[in-house]
Design a protein around this motif. Structure first.
Motif, mmCIF file in Angstrom:
data_model
loop_
_atom_site.group_PDB
_atom_site.id
_atom_site.type_symbol
_atom_site.label_atom_id
_atom_site.label_comp_id
_atom_site.label_asym_id
_atom_site.label_seq_id
_atom_site.Cartn_x
_atom_site.Cartn_y
_atom_site.Cartn_z
ATOM 1 N N GLN A 15 76.616 -0.775 62.591
ATOM 2 C CA GLN A 15 77.507 -0.428 63.697
ATOM 3 C C GLN A 15 77.655 1.077 63.861
ATOM 4 O O GLN A 15 77.388 1.855 62.946
ATOM 5 N N ALA A 71 83.289 -0.261 68.808
ATOM 6 C CA ALA A 71 82.072 -0.353 67.998
ATOM 7 C C ALA A 71 80.966 -1.042 68.783
ATOM 8 O O ALA A 71 81.219 -1.939 69.588
ATOM 9 N N TYR A 93 77.213 -2.944 67.851
ATOM 10 C CA TYR A 93 76.687 -3.588 66.652
ATOM 11 C C TYR A 93 75.228 -3.994 66.817
ATOM 12 O O TYR A 93 74.694 -4.084 67.924
#
Length: 601
Positions: A478, A533, A535
């Protein structure tokens, strides 16, 4: 009710209606409650968020025939601070704009390119101070200004958000407290204090109270601005304070002559952290426990000696509530995570550089698994957030309580789920693998650039490939990117050519959201507010297990993962661009290390 009060209420109601307030009854109710409680009616109306702040205050300025300042640009800052002290400006929330004889300033232009107006009834040669306020009904402020500033006042109006930002920019954080500390003190003597004298000054009741308040204001301001770090850095001629907000370092305006109290401020921070204030030659680490508005805040403190003095870094850790929905994962990745959290055993590794949000993801997963029938034990360095119902152990290397020794012990404490802060050495990895193979679900982190390279990293550390294949269930990589401000983001478009240039195959142009140039008050004019975030998750399937055992290259592993539905991090980020959450530039910047130099897109 007096006729003056009725007139004021009428102005407020009509200004609110013109600004788009749909619920007139709510406006009237707020005004009545404010009058009964003897609070600022303007503050209460703005806090109720019944209409846009800018429109409401702009309409009110027209009713009162006060000049509206859409762009606050104080002139001759040093002179303004001499005429209007920080104590007056901060206490009554007033921003001085200019000071002088308007008759002589007529040749100058205001921010709209119009000649500076001369106040009605002005006597030539008489100095005038222009003060901006957002609350024209604050009669206490007007009375205090009349007593403290012996000159004619010309009142202007501005939005509350911009005015408060302008006050901090002009005077600096904690300026009123700073003035109180310096009042009656010889700056030359203060600069020359050695450590012994400095300690005595801090122990003095009056001065310590002021320094404590000043340091608290620095920390409070950082929390208000959503900062994650505070850096106090001695320079040659001043003390620099910077906040890290949304991943970027921002200079904080500070009072002039703050260098005079540099040693006192740093010593106060060391006392709060229970560090040795007499030791200036070696780095030190400590912690501060704070409470703000009922919220517990843990602060990690690190001091580093430099040639200009000690620098102090503070990491602010809010005790936040963790929820999987807050991570905002796209459906494909969320399904994989949901299945991963149902696993009875194995290792789940989260990879990424420092500051990429790995700890937040770990705590979120543990919070989801924290049920009455699960025993969870963690080993962390340090414990960043406390989770009720989870046994959390802090590493203490000075007494040989390392990740490996703690992990070896907790496996005898009947855990169902184990979290290891970081896979730092081969011994820790081997014990974690043993735990996974004996029926435990293990979470941990690695420092690698992407998910696939986590496999190579474990093998490079000395783990046998067949053990990696048998124990690790998935690798989650991430990065953090800035989120677009939802108040001011605007529609845009990326072309198919631009998408192909960054590695995303698209046959057509796509609609996206972009950051508004100059932003708005809500995002401090950056166009971004907060971070999220992005990912990529590589599930270790049977086919990938076989490749790992055969010591396949990263390219071969990635090729197989892509065939099985693996979504690279950059592609994930581009999907978030299509959702209007971030920008293509943010995604490309965060994933630049994953693209090989010279690799064709």
């Amino acid at each position: 009710m007096s006729s003056l009060a009725q007139r004021m209420n009428e102005m407020l109601v009509r200004s609110a209606e013109a600004a788009g307030a749909e619920n007139q009854e709510a406006v009237v109710a707020v005004i009545a409650q404010s009058a009964q409680a003897q609070r600022s009616v303007v503050d209460d109306l703005l806090d109720a968020q019944l209409m846009p702040e800018e429109d409401f205050l702009g309409n009110l300025s027209q009713w009162l025939r006060l000049h509206w300042e859409s762009d606050l640009k104080p002139r001759n800052a040093r002179r303004l601070k001499e005429v209007c002290s920080a104590a007056v400006a901060l206490r009554y929330r007033l921003l001085p704009l200019w000071y002088g004889d308007p008759a002589r300033m007529m040749g100058e232009m205001d921010e709209e390119g119009e000649p500076m107006p001369v106040p009605e009834g002005h006597v030539e040669g008489e100095p005038v101070l222009a003060l901006a306020t957002y609350d024209p009904f604050n009669y206490h402020a007007r009375h205090a200004v009349a007593q403290a500033i012996p000159c004619r006042i010309e009142w202007h109006m501005a939005s509350r958000t911009r005015l408060l930002q302008g006050i901090q920019k002009l005077y600096g954080v904690g300026a009123d407290t700073f003035e109180a500390i310096l009042k009656g003190r010889d700056l030359a003597d203060t600069q020359g204090l050695d450590m012994g004298e400095e300690t005595n000054i801090i122990d003095d009741d009056d001065d310590e109270a002021s320094v404590v308040k000043f340091v608290n204001q620095i920390i409070r301001q950082a929390l208000t601005q959503r900062a994650t770090d505070i850096h106090v850095e001695p320079m040659e001629s001043f003390l620099r304070i910077r906040y890290r907000i949304d991943g970027l370092l921002v200079d904080v305006p500070v009072p002039e002559n703050i260098k005079a109290l540099q040693n006192m401020v740093i010593a106060r921070l060391k006392i709060m952290s229970r560090l040795d204030i007499a030791e200036r030659r070696l780095p030190q680490d400590g912690r501060i426990g704070l409470e703000l508005d009922g919220n517990q805040i843990d602060v990690r403190v690190a001091t580093i000696p430099s040639v200009l003095g000690e620098t102090v870094s503070l990491r602010l850790l809010n005790q936040q509530k963790f929820n999987l929905d807050k991570l905002g994962m796209i459906p494909q990745v969320r399904n994989v995570i949901d299945n991963m959290l149902k696993l009875p055993n194995g290792i789940v590794l989260i990879t990424g550089p420092t500051g990429s949000g790995k700890s937040t993801s770990l705590y979120t997963f543990l919070s989801e698994l924290n049920t009455i029938d699960s025993r969870i034990i963690t080993v962390e360095d340090p414990v960043e957030n406390k989770i009720e119902g989870v046994v959390q152990i802090a590493v203490k290397s000075e007494i040989n309580l390392t990740f490996a020794t703690a992990l070896r012990s907790i496996l005898r404490a009947d855990p169902d789920i184990v979290m290891i802060g970081e896979m730092r050495d081969l011994e820790t990895v081997e014990i974690a693998i043993r735990a996974a193979l004996t029926g435990h679900l293990v979470f941990s982190t690695l420092h690698t650039n992407d998910a696939i390279s986590g496999i190579s990293r474990l093998i490079d550390m000395g783990v046998e490939p067949f053990l990696v294949a048998a124990s690790v269930r998935c690798f989650l990589a991430q990065r953090l990117v800035r989120k677009l401000c939802t108040k001011c983001r605007q529609p845009g478009e990326v072309t198919a050519v631009e998408l192909r240039a960054v590695g995303f195959r698209s046959p057509e142009n796509r609609r996206v959201m972009t950051a508004k140039p100059g932003g708005c008050d809500a995002c401090s004019h950056s166009g971004f507010h907060g971070r999220m975030a992005i990912y990529e998750i590589c599930v270790v399937t049977k086919q990938i297990e076989d490749l790992i055992t055969k010591r396949a290259t990263e390219a071969q592993l990635k090729e197989m993962a892509l065939k099985q539905g693996f979504i690279p991090m950059r592609e994930y980020g581009i999907y978030k661009c299509f959702d209007g959450d971030t920008t293509l530039e943010e995604v490309v910047s965060a994933t630049a290390a994953d693209m090989m130099i010279g690799e064709p897109d």
